[in-house]
Design a protein around this motif. Structure first.
Motif: not given
Length: 254
Positions: A40-54, A84-87, A165-168, A235-237
């Motif tokens: 159960k990782p402690d992740l930043p608030a989803f709504d405040e993420l401008a993108g995700v890199v894995i 549609n958040k960039p990943v 490419r799959a969506g965002s 997305y951040a803006r």
């Protein structure tokens, strides 16, 4: 700007490299976390993420028993794509995104390690300057199928899905993020050297290949990662604008 990009790293040497250089160049904030072994990782608030890199790593994308955090990463990728958040996924990250979207993961016919060609299947704005074929750095055993509805961008002789490419989301099976300093970190890591030797390669050979291929790879990497950074920045803006509009206005005193 308060919104940030979340970078998920799995092992110390598989760093984001040129990806975060692109963020730094435009002043885009990011946070690097390793949650791979957390149920159960402690992740930043989803709504405040401008993108995700894995990022990449030696584990299997669906090895949830040994690395329970991978399930949280897959869930996060699906949720981000849904809005549609960039990943961006690299190697293992590419496989995590693909399997999260329903693609099958399996062992490749042989390891693909070292520099070798990929062929562009379809053109996209991320790859607008890319020639039909280019040598890139590979380092993987597992491969994935193409998620339903995704756009195949590149393949190699051994791996049918090298980029999609799959969506965002953008998945890259290969390693554009590795510059000369990061390559040396890889070559200082015993497990990576073991893989390299098992595939018939050597440190000196890989350094020579890097010197030959990097002049073409570096501009492509810059284009891909600055393009991704620009999407995250937009997305951040939008996030910051919504936050500003939702703040209570001070009463006007006449």
């Amino acid at each position: 700007m308060t919104a940030q990009v979340l970078v998920l790293q799995h092992v110390p040497w598989e760093k984001p490299g040129r990806i975060v250089t692109a963020f730094d160049e435009i002043g885009l904030g990011y946070q690097i976390l390793n949650i791979v072994d957390e149920k159960k990782p402690d992740l930043p608030a989803f709504d405040e993420l401008a993108g995700v890199v894995i990022m990449g790593g030696p584990m299997g994308a669906t090895d949830y028993d040994r690395h329970p955090g991978l399930k949280a990463e897959a869930k996060l990728a699906r949720a981000a794509i849904a809005v549609n958040k960039p990943v961006l996924g690299v190697c293992l990250g590419h496989q995590i995104i693909a399997t999260a979207l329903g693609a099958k993961l399996h062992r490749g016919e042989r390891p693909e390690i070292g520099f070798g060609p990929i062929k562009r299947v379809d053109k996209h704005d991320y790859f607008s300057m890319w020639d039909k074929q280019i040598d890139v750095l590979h380092w993987h055993n597992d491969v994935v199928g193409l998620p339903e509805g995704a756009q195949l961008l590149a393949r190699s002789e051994a791996t049918k899905v090298q980029a999609f490419r799959a969506g965002s989301a953008l998945g890259l099976q290969f390693h554009l993020e590795v510059g000369s300093a990061l390559l040396e970190e890889w070559l200082d890591e015993p497990s990576m050297v073991k893989d390299l030797k098992a595939a018939g390669g050597s440190k000196s050979q890989l350094r020579e290949q890097f010197a030959r291929c990097n002049p073409l790879i570096h501009p492509l990497a810059d284009q891909v990662f600055t393009g991704f950074a620009a999407r995250c920045n937009s997305y951040a803006r939008a996030i910051d604008k919504r936050a500003e509009e939702s703040r209570p206005k001070d009463p006007v005193i006449s």
